[in-house]
Scaffold this motif. Structure first.
Motif, PDB file in Angstrom:
ATOM      1  N   LEU A 135       1.507  -1.847 -10.978  1.00 59.76           N
ATOM      2  CA  LEU A 135       0.703  -2.052 -12.105  1.00 59.76           C
ATOM      3  C   LEU A 135      -0.649  -1.008 -11.980  1.00 59.76           C
ATOM      4  N   ALA A 136      -1.279  -0.855 -11.119  1.00 52.64           N
ATOM      5  CA  ALA A 136      -2.056   0.378 -10.434  1.00 52.64           C
ATOM      6  C   ALA A 136      -1.753   1.843 -10.353  1.00 52.64           C
ATOM      7  N   SER A 137      -0.982   2.129 -10.245  1.00 55.78           N
ATOM      8  CA  SER A 137       0.109   3.775  -9.886  1.00 55.78           C
ATOM      9  C   SER A 137       1.062   3.666 -10.682  1.00 55.78           C
ATOM     10  N   LEU A 138       1.710   3.257 -11.543  1.00 56.84           N
ATOM     11  CA  LEU A 138       2.331   3.376 -12.346  1.00 56.84           C
ATOM     12  C   LEU A 138       1.927   3.928 -13.930  1.00 56.84           C
ATOM     13  N   ASP A 139       2.868   4.441 -14.420  1.00 54.55           N
ATOM     14  CA  ASP A 139       3.400   4.538 -16.144  1.00 54.55           C
ATOM     15  C   ASP A 139       4.371   5.056 -16.103  1.00 54.55           C
ATOM     16  N   GLU A 140       4.376   5.066 -17.658  1.00 56.31           N
ATOM     17  CA  GLU A 140       5.811   5.718 -17.916  1.00 56.31           C
ATOM     18  C   GLU A 140       5.990   6.989 -17.684  1.00 56.31           C
ATOM     19  N   LEU A 179       4.865  -2.344 -17.406  1.00 58.61           N
ATOM     20  CA  LEU A 179       3.994  -1.926 -18.015  1.00 58.61           C
ATOM     21  C   LEU A 179       3.303  -3.007 -19.178  1.00 58.61           C
ATOM     22  N   ARG A 180       5.155  -3.513 -19.745  1.00 61.15           N
ATOM     23  CA  ARG A 180       3.696  -4.026 -21.461  1.00 61.15           C
ATOM     24  C   ARG A 180       3.708  -5.450 -20.885  1.00 61.15           C
ATOM     25  N   GLY A 212       1.220  -1.156   0.001  1.00 57.45           N
ATOM     26  CA  GLY A 212      -0.069  -0.349   0.100  1.00 57.45           C
ATOM     27  C   GLY A 212       0.929   1.434   0.259  1.00 57.45           C
ATOM     28  N   LYS A 213       2.265   1.202  -0.237  1.00 55.82           N
ATOM     29  CA  LYS A 213       2.912   2.375   0.496  1.00 55.82           C
ATOM     30  C   LYS A 213       4.073   2.714  -1.014  1.00 55.82           C
ATOM     31  N   LEU A 214       3.680   1.363  -1.782  1.00 49.62           N
ATOM     32  CA  LEU A 214       5.019   1.435  -3.022  1.00 49.62           C
ATOM     33  C   LEU A 214       5.220   2.628  -3.891  1.00 49.62           C
ATOM     34  N   THR A 215       3.747   3.331  -4.252  1.00 53.47           N
ATOM     35  CA  THR A 215       4.281   3.997  -4.816  1.00 53.47           C
ATOM     36  C   THR A 215       4.594   5.938  -3.932  1.00 53.47           C
ATOM     37  N   GLN A 216       4.057   5.255  -2.290  1.00 48.51           N
ATOM     38  CA  GLN A 216       4.410   6.619  -2.476  1.00 48.51           C
ATOM     39  C   GLN A 216       5.128   7.521  -2.380  1.00 48.51           C
ATOM     40  N   SER A 217       6.812   7.497  -2.835  1.00 51.98           N
ATOM     41  CA  SER A 217       7.461   7.802  -3.156  1.00 51.98           C
ATOM     42  C   SER A 217       8.592   7.340  -4.062  1.00 51.98           C
ATOM     43  N   ALA A 218       9.752   7.757  -4.626  1.00 55.05           N
ATOM     44  CA  ALA A 218      10.946   7.562  -5.509  1.00 55.05           C
ATOM     45  C   ALA A 218      11.921   6.693  -4.170  1.00 55.05           C
ATOM     46  N   ALA A 219      11.729   7.242  -2.687  1.00 53.52           N
ATOM     47  CA  ALA A 219      12.628   6.623  -2.414  1.00 53.52           C
ATOM     48  C   ALA A 219      11.970   5.277  -1.569  1.00 53.52           C
ATOM     49  N   THR A 220      10.794   5.249  -1.436  1.00 55.53           N
ATOM     50  CA  THR A 220      10.024   4.556  -0.865  1.00 55.53           C
ATOM     51  C   THR A 220      10.370   3.003  -1.948  1.00 55.53           C
ATOM     52  N   LEU A 221       9.989   3.040  -3.164  1.00 58.51           N
ATOM     53  CA  LEU A 221       9.803   1.883  -4.288  1.00 58.51           C
ATOM     54  C   LEU A 221      11.219   2.014  -3.951  1.00 58.51           C
ATOM     55  N   LEU A 222      12.122   2.884  -3.947  1.00 58.74           N
ATOM     56  CA  LEU A 222      13.682   1.938  -4.614  1.00 58.74           C
ATOM     57  C   LEU A 222      14.411   0.996  -3.353  1.00 58.74           C
ATOM     58  N   GLU A 223      13.688   1.739  -2.099  1.00 61.67           N
ATOM     59  CA  GLU A 223      13.962   0.930  -0.662  1.00 61.67           C
ATOM     60  C   GLU A 223      13.511  -0.551  -0.881  1.00 61.67           C
ATOM     61  N   ALA A 224      11.878  -0.760  -1.143  1.00 56.94           N
ATOM     62  CA  ALA A 224      11.569  -1.683  -1.384  1.00 56.94           C
ATOM     63  C   ALA A 224      12.686  -2.958  -2.612  1.00 56.94           C
ATOM     64  N   HIS A 227      -0.996  -9.146 -18.808  1.00 54.02           N
ATOM     65  CA  HIS A 227      -1.485 -10.479 -18.329  1.00 54.02           C
ATOM     66  C   HIS A 227      -0.810 -10.351 -16.525  1.00 54.02           C
ATOM     67  N   ARG A 228      -1.361 -10.022 -15.847  1.00 53.44           N
ATOM     68  CA  ARG A 228      -1.042  -9.660 -14.477  1.00 53.44           C
ATOM     69  C   ARG A 228      -2.479  -9.829 -13.644  1.00 53.44           C
ATOM     70  N   GLY A 229      -2.550  -9.519 -12.621  1.00 51.83           N
ATOM     71  CA  GLY A 229      -4.244  -9.960 -11.901  1.00 51.83           C
ATOM     72  C   GLY A 229      -4.213  -9.404 -10.923  1.00 51.83           C
ATOM     73  N   SER A 230      -4.827  -9.377 -10.206  1.00 54.66           N
ATOM     74  CA  SER A 230      -5.166  -8.691  -9.273  1.00 54.66           C
ATOM     75  C   SER A 230      -4.335  -9.378  -8.019  1.00 54.66           C
ATOM     76  N   GLU A 231      -4.507  -8.907  -6.943  1.00 55.71           N
ATOM     77  CA  GLU A 231      -3.463  -9.669  -5.975  1.00 55.71           C
ATOM     78  C   GLU A 231      -3.706 -11.085  -5.207  1.00 55.71           C
ATOM     79  N   GLU A 232      -5.008 -11.124  -5.122  1.00 58.06           N
ATOM     80  CA  GLU A 232      -5.588 -12.461  -5.262  1.00 58.06           C
ATOM     81  C   GLU A 232      -5.169 -13.410  -6.155  1.00 58.06           C
ATOM     82  N   VAL A 233      -5.604 -12.840  -7.036  1.00 58.60           N
ATOM     83  CA  VAL A 233      -4.950 -13.741  -8.407  1.00 58.60           C
ATOM     84  C   VAL A 233      -3.537 -14.397  -8.595  1.00 58.60           C
ATOM     85  N   GLU A 234      -2.503 -13.373  -7.911  1.00 54.48           N
ATOM     86  CA  GLU A 234      -0.773 -13.385  -8.005  1.00 54.48           C
ATOM     87  C   GLU A 234      -0.356 -14.508  -6.747  1.00 54.48           C
TER      88      GLU A 234
END
Length: 603
Positions: free
Chosen positions: A113-118, A142-143, A44-56, A147-154
């Motif tokens: 996938l829900a939060s990012l674009d190019e 993104l490409r 739930g926090k992955l894309t809050q900031s660039a620093a958080t994404l990098l850390e994860a 072929h990716r599903g919801s969290e439950e599917v994954e």
């Protein structure tokens, strides 16, 4: 066949470079299992900031690297003697850890996938430079959005890995550890036809021995065709499940999409080879002529072409030839290759229970690659050694230059590095040898490589396509079905109906001992790589310093680009027919020279 303790240490790999003891492995596994729980805090926090994404992403990569190291150790320990259940158990433990971790991180890609674009990726990269390493991964994700599903599917997909590999695991355990390999009498001695001995004795100069070896070995395989059929069918069903769950049109499309390779590349290979079977039949007729037989049979395909030349080499002789053949690649390349031979990166000889075949494992990122061999002293073994060394050097150079996130290069390019080395070995040996009979043997070995890598692997690829298509249509696949399809296809490739090579009925069982059919559309890459390496080796041997630099850069590029783009940078465009056309031309050129030598020798 020796027991492992009888093999001198210098010919055995040193897995203590990975972990000193099994207890150290166990302690590290427990540490990783605890550490991987930290990934949950980013949900739930992955894309809050660039620093958080990098850390994860950095934590995810670090954990993946260490889990891969754990699995590699257990896997290679098991391969030393597949009868030792302890290491098979350790592999199973790691498979469960991977499944647990995949479930724990099942939120990761859906959230990205829900939060990012190019645009957001570019913005984040500018804010946290460390994200540059992950830029290719994020854009590739993104490409694959469709072929990716919801969290439950994954999560379900993650847990499905506990079952999806069962067919392959059962096959490997049964065939390597429990299959009752038959015994035959050769020269008054009882010989057990395990995979290593089958490979050795099918090359016998005695045609009666060859025939007996094939009949006995394939006959024993056929006794278990129902079991082998159930195993392979189970593997195909697992691939079908993943294909449907991932919204792909076919198992082929799903397999190739991982590296963004169009299915047309696969279909074009099969078509090109089928259109050029006349060249393959030309080779088979040459083999018949050289063996001096009226009719060529399938059991004649591995017999030495030149009876008077015994191309046998000790390990030390093999190493010397391999190192000298690599001279065009420069001193730095050779220096690392010497380390592989001198620092016990290689498990050289067969022993009781050892996994059959050969491979290079470059996945222990912070240590060095390893090579498994079953060296029997023939020229083909020398060729296999330099082949696997090509993989090892590819892994070594990539691991040195690339972050772990970009070090796992595609199989599509992996086989280029290995078959390239085979090209260099053949070129070197031919320059040293003037004797007509020995030249015939070396040239013949090149044709053997072309037979085994281009034509045989494409036949395997077509067989895979047939059986997967049949399963996709809901049709049953039993051992008898596999037998029938394999025999018909093999007879087409080898010109059975044209009397080019007689494919005896027992060959129908050969499919059952080919482990690559459990890898799902893997083998075609041997053939495409063979054509790519033919084109690249010509450039390096005849070209400029820049051609060599481009090739070495290719070897250290990892997965920073899609495979087709990497090869284009190296100087080969796989979207054209040029690599294939050059390869067919070279095969015919080699046959021309061999026919001239035979005429000169009065044969």
């Amino acid at each position: 066949m020796k027991v492992r303790d009888e093999v001198p240490d210098k010919y055995k790999w040193n897995l203590e470079d990975i972990y000193k003891t099994d207890d150290v492995w166990k302690a590290e596994k427990e540490r990783i299992q605890e550490a991987m729980q930290q990934m949950g805090k980013y949900k739930g926090k992955l894309t809050q900031s660039a620093a958080t994404l990098l850390e994860a992403l950095e934590l995810n990569t670090s954990l993946a690297k260490e889990m891969t190291r754990l699995f590699s150790y257990a896997s290679m320990k098991s391969d030393q003697d597949t009868r030792v259940t302890k290491y098979a158990g350790m592999k199973q433990e790691l498979q469960q850890v991977f499944a647990q971790y995949s479930a724990l991180t099942s939120y990761l890609e859906p959230e990205l996938l829900a939060s990012l674009d190019e645009n957001k990726i570019s913005q984040f990269v500018s804010q946290a430079k460390g994200l540059e390493v992950y830029q290719f991964y994020l854009k590739d994700l993104l490409r694959k959005r469709a072929h990716r599903g919801s969290e439950e599917v994954e999560k379900v997909m993650a847990y499905s890995s506990l079952m999806s590999g069962n067919a392959s695991t059962i096959y490997s355990t049964f065939f390597n550890a429990e299959f009752p390999h038959p015994e035959i009498e050769i020269d008054g001695k009882a010989v057990r036809l395990n995979p290593a001995n089958f490979a050795l004795y099918r090359e016998s100069k005695d045609r009666n021995v060859r025939k007996k070896v094939f009949e006995t070995y394939f006959g024993k395989l056929h006794e278990f065709h129902r079991t082998f059929g159930a195993q392979l069918s189970g593997n195909i069903n697992a691939a079908l499940f993943a294909t449907k769950a991932r919204n792909y049109n076919s198992t082929l499309e799903r397999a190739l999409d991982a590296d963004n390779i169009p299915t047309g590349v696969y279909h074009n290979l099969v078509k090109n080879v089928n259109d050029n079977l006349a060249t393959f039949h030309r080779y088979l007729n040459l083999r018949r002529r050289m063996l001096g037989v009226d009719t060529l049979h399938y059991y004649d395909l591995y017999a030495p072409l030149v009876e008077q030349v015994d191309l046998s080499y000790t390990v030390e002789e093999a190493i010397e030839h391999v190192l000298k053949s690599l001279k065009p690649l420069g001193e730095d390349y050779i220096a690392v290759a010497k380390r592989a031979f001198n620092e016990r990166w290689i498990d050289m000889y067969p022993n009781e229970g050892k996994r059959s075949g050969a491979y290079s494992n470059g996945s222990v990122y912070d240590v060095h690659p390893y090579i498994l061999m079953n060296y029997n002293g023939k020229y083909n073994d020398v060729s296999t050694l330099t082949h696997e060394l090509g993989h090892t050097m590819h892994s070594y150079l990539t691991n040195k230059k690339q972050h772990f996130a970009n070090a796992n290069y595609s199989i599509f390019v992996a086989e280029v590095a290995s078959t390239f080395n085979e090209e260099l070995l053949n070129d070197y040996m031919l320059k040293q040898i003037k004797d007509d009979r020995t030249r015939l043997a070396i040239l013949g070995n090149y044709l053997e490589g072309a037979k085994g890598t281009l034509f045989r692997q494409t036949q395997f690829a077509e067989f895979e396509l047939m059986i997967h298509d049949k399963a996709a249509k809901g049709e049953a696949l039993t051992g008898e079905d596999f037998d029938k399809m394999y025999l018909e296809l093999t007879r087409k490739y080898y010109g059975h109906d044209k009397n080019v090579c007689i494919v005896d009925d027992n060959v129908k069982s050969e499919w059952s001992y080919i482990p690559h059919f459990y890898y799902n559309f893997y083998v075609y890459q041997y053939a495409t790589s063979f054509t790519a390496s033919t084109a690249l080796s010509e450039k390096v041997l005849k070209g400029s310093k820049s051609d060599l630099e481009k090739y070495l850069n290719f070897l250290s590029s990892g997965s920073t680009k899609y495979p087709v783009d990497l090869l284009k940078d190296a100087g080969v465009d796989m979207n054209t027919s040029e690599p294939f056309d050059l390869t067919i031309a070279k095969i015919n050129k080699v046959i021309d020279e061999m026919e001239r030598i035979l005429t000169r020798l009065g044969k």
